[in-house]
Design an enzyme around this catalytic site. Structure first.
Site, mmCIF file in Angstrom:
data_model
loop_
_atom_site.group_PDB
_atom_site.id
_atom_site.type_symbol
_atom_site.label_atom_id
_atom_site.label_comp_id
_atom_site.label_asym_id
_atom_site.label_seq_id
_atom_site.Cartn_x
_atom_site.Cartn_y
_atom_site.Cartn_z
ATOM 1 N N LYS A 163 17.962 72.801 -15.717
ATOM 2 C CA LYS A 163 19.408 72.988 -15.726
ATOM 3 C C LYS A 163 19.802 73.533 -14.356
ATOM 4 O O LYS A 163 19.243 74.540 -13.900
ATOM 5 C CB LYS A 163 19.807 73.978 -16.830
ATOM 6 C CG LYS A 163 19.559 73.452 -18.244
ATOM 7 C CD LYS A 163 20.602 72.426 -18.645
ATOM 8 C CE LYS A 163 20.506 72.068 -20.122
ATOM 9 N NZ LYS A 163 21.488 71.049 -20.511
ATOM 10 N N ASP A 188 19.851 68.401 -15.006
ATOM 11 C CA ASP A 188 21.049 68.260 -15.848
ATOM 12 C C ASP A 188 22.096 69.218 -15.310
ATOM 13 O O ASP A 188 21.885 70.436 -15.277
ATOM 14 C CB ASP A 188 20.715 68.599 -17.308
ATOM 15 C CG ASP A 188 21.873 68.291 -18.255
ATOM 16 O OD1 ASP A 188 22.940 67.864 -17.772
ATOM 17 O OD2 ASP A 188 21.702 68.485 -19.473
ATOM 18 N N GLU A 213 21.344 63.995 -14.972
ATOM 19 C CA GLU A 213 22.090 63.861 -16.213
ATOM 20 C C GLU A 213 23.509 64.402 -16.022
ATOM 21 O O GLU A 213 23.697 65.505 -15.519
ATOM 22 C CB GLU A 213 21.341 64.649 -17.293
ATOM 23 C CG GLU A 213 21.693 64.268 -18.702
ATOM 24 C CD GLU A 213 20.807 65.015 -19.703
ATOM 25 O OE1 GLU A 213 19.567 64.999 -19.557
ATOM 26 O OE2 GLU A 213 21.367 65.620 -20.619
ATOM 27 N N ASP A 238 25.191 61.704 -20.860
ATOM 28 C CA ASP A 238 24.968 62.488 -22.082
ATOM 29 C C ASP A 238 26.330 62.753 -22.723
ATOM 30 O O ASP A 238 26.760 62.016 -23.615
ATOM 31 C CB ASP A 238 24.229 63.790 -21.688
ATOM 32 C CG ASP A 238 24.061 64.780 -22.818
ATOM 33 O OD1 ASP A 238 24.522 64.510 -23.932
ATOM 34 O OD2 ASP A 238 23.474 65.861 -22.599
ATOM 35 N N LYS A 262 22.007 61.680 -28.683
ATOM 36 C CA LYS A 262 21.851 62.811 -29.595
ATOM 37 C C LYS A 262 22.589 62.392 -30.857
ATOM 38 O O LYS A 262 23.802 62.132 -30.794
ATOM 39 C CB LYS A 262 22.476 64.069 -29.010
ATOM 40 C CG LYS A 262 21.760 64.535 -27.748
ATOM 41 C CD LYS A 262 22.416 65.740 -27.130
ATOM 42 C CE LYS A 262 21.731 66.087 -25.819
ATOM 43 N NZ LYS A 262 22.451 67.130 -25.066
#
Ligand code: MG
Length: 366
Positions: A163, A188, A213, A238, A262
């Site tokens: 992250k 991400d 991402e 995402d 997801k």
């Protein structure tokens, strides 16, 4: 099967280690566990993976409770369905709220596969007996992130997602690449950049990242398309992907080269399967993401990731990544760097209902 009873358990657990992204810091995690019971007494479990705050997407735990109680549950209670896709279709008379819908639909998939006497993985069309998995490294001081990657590597994880934010990206990634020049590394940014940051993002190409991402906002398809033309690193969307239609838009605009699914974000496993099939047909790599979820959603993701088209290790870490004790047994574990796909009926694990009751802040019965 006739859905005779629906129960919701609003639970809260403390994370073993606080988890930081560009959105903020998570120390505790609320989730809603959905339990469906059919006329014969068979039960199915699902999970609403919305966060307490509307950072990741607009839905929250509280909006999900409202939508579930006032709209979704009254629509499916005492109704007969023969396949989970009918549940998804029925819930789609209501706009939005995919995580609330996925909680019910996922529980019905568990119930459905138990009634068919097969595993959820088999019901979904999964082929793999075990899956390679990746792990997410929380935003932190670079030294701490380096130590975590080292530990996760020993535990057997094959893909590392870190992250980052636009304040720390270059410093963090260059330190990690110095120490781990060849690991499968991705970042991400959780929508932290804008088109004004193209030059900064171009500098990251040198690190040979597996992907970046969601650099931009969730509706910024056009901006992602502009960026993807400028950078060599594949963009993975995402937060932008709520449905198959969003994937079709991204593909048409060439706004990304990779998709992460997801089930919660796209309204459930039925929509996840449609996206998987579309990505396979169009040679778009696809993988299964994670939501700091409990074992119920986690093992559902394991079943989904057993489909042949999921070619990139997903964010499906062991239960112990976030929890002292999960709400399922056996817990999700890594064995030689892989997670075994359960072959028992339904989710293929036992839900620890006693623990769910103990963790519950509120229980609703319909
Ligand atoms: Mg993400």
């Amino acid at each position: 099967m006739l859905i005779q009873q629906v129960e919701l358990f609003l639970i809260e657990q403390q994370l073993r280690i606080p988890f930081k992204t560009s959105y903020g810091l998570y120390e505790n995690r609320e989730t809603i566990i959905v339990k469906l019971t059919d006329a014969s007494g068979t039960v199915g479990f699902g999970e609403v993976v919305a966060f307490s705050e509307p950072w990741y997407t607009a839905e929250t735990i509280q909006t999900s409770l409202h939508i579930l109680q006032d709209f979704l549950i009254p629509t499916i209670l005492n109704k007969v369905f023969t396949h989970p896709s009918e549940v998804a279709e029925t819930l789609n008379i209501f706009k939005g709220n995919p995580m609330a819908k996925a909680g019910i639909e996922g529980a019905y998939w568990d119930l459905f596969s138990k009634k068919k006497d097969i595993s959820l993985a088999k019901a979904l069309g999964g082929m793999k007996e075990e899956i390679p998995v990746g792990v997410v490294v929380s935003m932190n001081e670079p030294e701490v992130m380096l130590q975590q990657i080292e530990r996760f590597q020993i535990e057997g994880y094959e893909r590392f997602k870190i992250k980052v934010s636009k304040q720390n990206d270059y410093e963090v990634i260059s330190k990690i690449r110095d120490k781990f020049p060849t690991i499968s590394l991705m970042i991400d940014a959780n929508s932290d950049y804008t088109l004004n940051d193209i030059e900064q993002l171009k500098r990251l190409d040198q690190f040979k990242l597996l992907m970046i991402e969601q650099p931009f906002g969730d509706r910024d398809f056009m901006d992602h398309a502009i960026l993807q033309k400028e950078i060599a690193t594949p963009i993975c969307l995402d937060e932008s992907i709520y449905s198959l239609e969003d994937v079709e838009i991204a593909f048409a605009l060439q706004a990304c080269k990779i998709i992460t699914i997801k089930p919660g974000r796209v309204g459930g496993l039925t929509e996840s399967l449609k996206i998987h099939d579309y990505c396979v047909e169009n040679n778009m790599p696809v993988w299964v993401g994670g939501m700091i979820e409990t074992g119920i959603s986690r093992i559902q993701n394991v079943a989904l990731a057993s489909l042949a088209g999921f070619t990139i290790p997903g964010d499906i870490s062991a239960s112990s990544r976030h929890w002292e004790q999960d709400i399922i047994y056996p817990e999700v574990k890594l064995e030689n760097g892989k997670v075994k796909v359960p072959n028992g009926v339904g989710l293929g694990i036992t839900v620890n209902e006693e623990r769910i009751k103990n963790l519950s802040k509120k229980v609703f019965k319909f």
